[in-house]
Structures are given as C-alpha cells and as structure tokens.
Design a protein around this motif. Structure first.
Motif, mmCIF file in Angstrom:
data_model
loop_
_atom_site.group_PDB
_atom_site.id
_atom_site.type_symbol
_atom_site.label_atom_id
_atom_site.label_comp_id
_atom_site.label_asym_id
_atom_site.label_seq_id
_atom_site.Cartn_x
_atom_site.Cartn_y
_atom_site.Cartn_z
ATOM 1 N N GLN A 141 0.825 -1.204 0.000
ATOM 2 C CA GLN A 141 0.000 0.000 0.000
ATOM 3 C C GLN A 141 0.859 1.254 0.000
ATOM 4 O O GLN A 141 0.570 2.215 -0.718
ATOM 5 N N ARG A 142 1.910 1.245 0.766
ATOM 6 C CA ARG A 142 2.823 2.401 0.780
ATOM 7 C C ARG A 142 3.460 2.616 -0.587
ATOM 8 O O ARG A 142 3.656 3.748 -1.020
ATOM 9 N N CYS A 143 3.773 1.524 -1.251
ATOM 10 C CA CYS A 143 4.366 1.601 -2.583
ATOM 11 C C CYS A 143 3.389 2.244 -3.565
ATOM 12 O O CYS A 143 3.750 3.175 -4.294
ATOM 13 N N VAL A 144 2.147 1.790 -3.568
ATOM 14 C CA VAL A 144 1.139 2.350 -4.474
ATOM 15 C C VAL A 144 0.910 3.827 -4.155
ATOM 16 O O VAL A 144 0.807 4.660 -5.065
ATOM 17 N N LEU A 145 0.863 4.164 -2.884
ATOM 18 C CA LEU A 145 0.663 5.567 -2.502
ATOM 19 C C LEU A 145 1.847 6.429 -2.937
ATOM 20 O O LEU A 145 1.662 7.581 -3.342
ATOM 21 N N SER A 146 3.027 5.881 -2.888
ATOM 22 C CA SER A 146 4.217 6.594 -3.361
ATOM 23 C C SER A 146 4.119 6.841 -4.864
ATOM 24 O O SER A 146 4.419 7.944 -5.342
ATOM 25 N N TRP A 147 3.704 5.820 -5.597
ATOM 26 C CA TRP A 147 3.528 5.995 -7.039
ATOM 27 C C TRP A 147 2.472 7.053 -7.309
ATOM 28 O O TRP A 147 2.654 7.917 -8.172
ATOM 29 N N TRP A 181 -5.634 -8.509 -1.367
ATOM 30 C CA TRP A 181 -6.022 -7.879 -0.109
ATOM 31 C C TRP A 181 -7.441 -8.271 0.266
ATOM 32 O O TRP A 181 -8.321 -8.410 -0.576
ATOM 33 N N GLY A 182 -7.672 -8.361 1.570
ATOM 34 C CA GLY A 182 -9.013 -8.577 2.082
ATOM 35 C C GLY A 182 -9.773 -7.259 2.114
ATOM 36 O O GLY A 182 -9.221 -6.184 1.852
ATOM 37 N N GLU A 183 -11.032 -7.339 2.457
ATOM 38 C CA GLU A 183 -11.877 -6.141 2.476
ATOM 39 C C GLU A 183 -11.346 -5.080 3.442
ATOM 40 O O GLU A 183 -11.316 -3.890 3.124
ATOM 41 N N GLU A 184 -10.901 -5.522 4.621
ATOM 42 C CA GLU A 184 -10.378 -4.576 5.608
ATOM 43 C C GLU A 184 -9.116 -3.877 5.095
ATOM 44 O O GLU A 184 -8.921 -2.679 5.299
ATOM 45 N N GLU A 185 -8.280 -4.621 4.392
ATOM 46 C CA GLU A 185 -7.051 -4.040 3.833
ATOM 47 C C GLU A 185 -7.370 -3.059 2.704
ATOM 48 O O GLU A 185 -6.729 -2.008 2.591
ATOM 49 N N ARG A 186 -8.367 -3.385 1.918
ATOM 50 C CA ARG A 186 -8.778 -2.473 0.846
ATOM 51 C C ARG A 186 -9.336 -1.184 1.430
ATOM 52 O O ARG A 186 -9.045 -0.086 0.948
ATOM 53 N N ASN A 187 -10.155 -1.322 2.473
ATOM 54 C CA ASN A 187 -10.702 -0.131 3.133
ATOM 55 C C ASN A 187 -9.592 0.702 3.754
ATOM 56 O O ASN A 187 -9.645 1.936 3.721
ATOM 57 N N PHE A 215 -9.280 13.652 -4.364
ATOM 58 C CA PHE A 215 -9.305 12.481 -5.245
ATOM 59 C C PHE A 215 -10.315 11.457 -4.743
ATOM 60 O O PHE A 215 -11.128 10.950 -5.508
ATOM 61 N N VAL A 216 -10.265 11.159 -3.448
ATOM 62 C CA VAL A 216 -11.166 10.149 -2.884
ATOM 63 C C VAL A 216 -12.612 10.652 -2.899
ATOM 64 O O VAL A 216 -13.534 9.884 -3.157
ATOM 65 N N SER A 217 -12.806 11.927 -2.693
ATOM 66 C CA SER A 217 -14.147 12.502 -2.781
ATOM 67 C C SER A 217 -14.689 12.335 -4.202
ATOM 68 O O SER A 217 -15.853 11.965 -4.397
ATOM 69 N N HIS A 218 -13.843 12.602 -5.178
ATOM 70 C CA HIS A 218 -14.242 12.421 -6.584
ATOM 71 C C HIS A 218 -14.546 10.943 -6.860
ATOM 72 O O HIS A 218 -15.514 10.623 -7.556
ATOM 73 N N PHE A 226 -6.533 0.944 2.668
ATOM 74 C CA PHE A 226 -5.855 1.644 1.569
ATOM 75 C C PHE A 226 -6.625 2.911 1.201
ATOM 76 O O PHE A 226 -6.045 3.980 1.056
ATOM 77 N N LEU A 227 -7.932 2.782 1.052
ATOM 78 C CA LEU A 227 -8.752 3.938 0.686
ATOM 79 C C LEU A 227 -8.695 5.018 1.766
ATOM 80 O O LEU A 227 -8.647 6.213 1.459
ATOM 81 N N HIS A 228 -8.657 4.585 3.014
ATOM 82 C CA HIS A 228 -8.560 5.545 4.126
ATOM 83 C C HIS A 228 -7.233 6.315 4.062
ATOM 84 O O HIS A 228 -7.211 7.538 4.213
ATOM 85 N N ILE A 229 -6.142 5.596 3.826
ATOM 86 C CA ILE A 229 -4.828 6.256 3.747
ATOM 87 C C ILE A 229 -4.776 7.172 2.528
ATOM 88 O O ILE A 229 -4.244 8.284 2.591
#
Length: 157
Positions: free
Chosen positions: A58-64, A123-129, A142-145, A131-134
């Motif tokens: 998740q940190r990697c994707v957020l960095s990208w 990722w499980g559902e909790e991990e996906r959530n 972006f997340v609002s959009h 990611f979206l939270h971070i």
C-alpha cells in the motif's frame, strides 16, 4: 547452592522444585485473555491488523500515486472504480477504452498498474478499506471524486 542439572546427579532438580498446578476446575487462560489487546465485555471487536507485506504494498502504491500526472491519476481512478463496482457496464466501457494493442514494452506506469491490480486482488476487504482511508488522508479531493463516481454508477447498468 551448587548448579542444578537435569540429570539424576546430586543437586539435580526434582519434581518438588516446580510449582503445582491448580486442580479445582481451573482451565488455562484463553488466547483472548493473553492478548495485549484483550477486549472487555460489550466492546466491539477491533479490526484485524494489516500484514506487514500488505502495508508495504500500500505504501508503494501511494508513493507511485504521489508521482503520477493528472491523466495517470484519472486512469487509476477508472481502475479503482472498476474494482469498487465490478460488473457495471459503465465502468467496463471506460476500462475498455483504455485498452490498446501495443507493439512495445509497457511503460513504468502500466507496470505499476499491473502490480497494483495483483496486490489489490490479494487484499481482504479490511485491507482495501485501509488503503482507501490512507489515500483519503493523502488526497481527500481524489477520494471525494472517487466516491462521487461510485455514487454516479447507482442505477446504471
């Protein structure tokens, strides 16, 4: 007192050197009671912790994400939308519009999206959530959009 040994020689430990086990219906403590994050009665269960590997992905994707251009973020948004509401024709059509037959090797961004998809699917559902939270903490607009786009698919096939 001399050194004690585990053989039968003088000075060895005997059965009497160990504490006795209570016999009156006492049972060993449950794992829940041994946990540092044990719960009290009536409290909601805490979410499962995210694995170290998932957190690094998740940190990697957020960095990208931080380094992507506006058009790359829009393509990521469409990909994320397709994952959030799979099977919606409107998101499938948007996804199809990004597919192209190419004679060259994929660029860095395309490789990142492929890794993102592989990781997301594991990722499980909790991990996906999580990611979206971070992601929301990093880029609330972006997340609002994204949420607006998800809401826009309601009622559409």
């Amino acid at each position: 007192m001399g050194t004690q040994r585990w053989n039968g020689s003088p000075g060895a430990l005997s059965i009497n050197d160990f504490p006795t086990v209570p016999q009156e219906g006492a049972s060993p403590p449950s794992l829940e009671n041994l946990s540092c994050a044990s719960q009290t009665v009536g409290q909601a269960k805490e979410p499962e912790p995210i694995s170290y590997v998932t957190l690094q992905e998740q940190r990697c994707v957020l960095s990208w994400f931080q380094g992507w251009s506006a058009s790359q973020r829009e393509r990521f948004l469409q990909d994320l939308l397709g994952k959030a509401v799979p099977g919606k024709v409107c998101t499938l059509l948007d996804s199809l519009s990004t597919l192209q037959v190419k004679d060259h090797l994929p660029n860095i961004f395309e490789c990142q999206l492929r890794l993102w998809t592989q990781w997301f699917m594991s990722w499980g559902e909790e991990e996906r959530n999580n990611f979206l939270h971070i992601l929301e903490e990093r880029d609330p607009a972006f997340v609002s959009h994204f949420y607006s786009c998800v809401a826009g698919t309601a009622g559409r096939d």
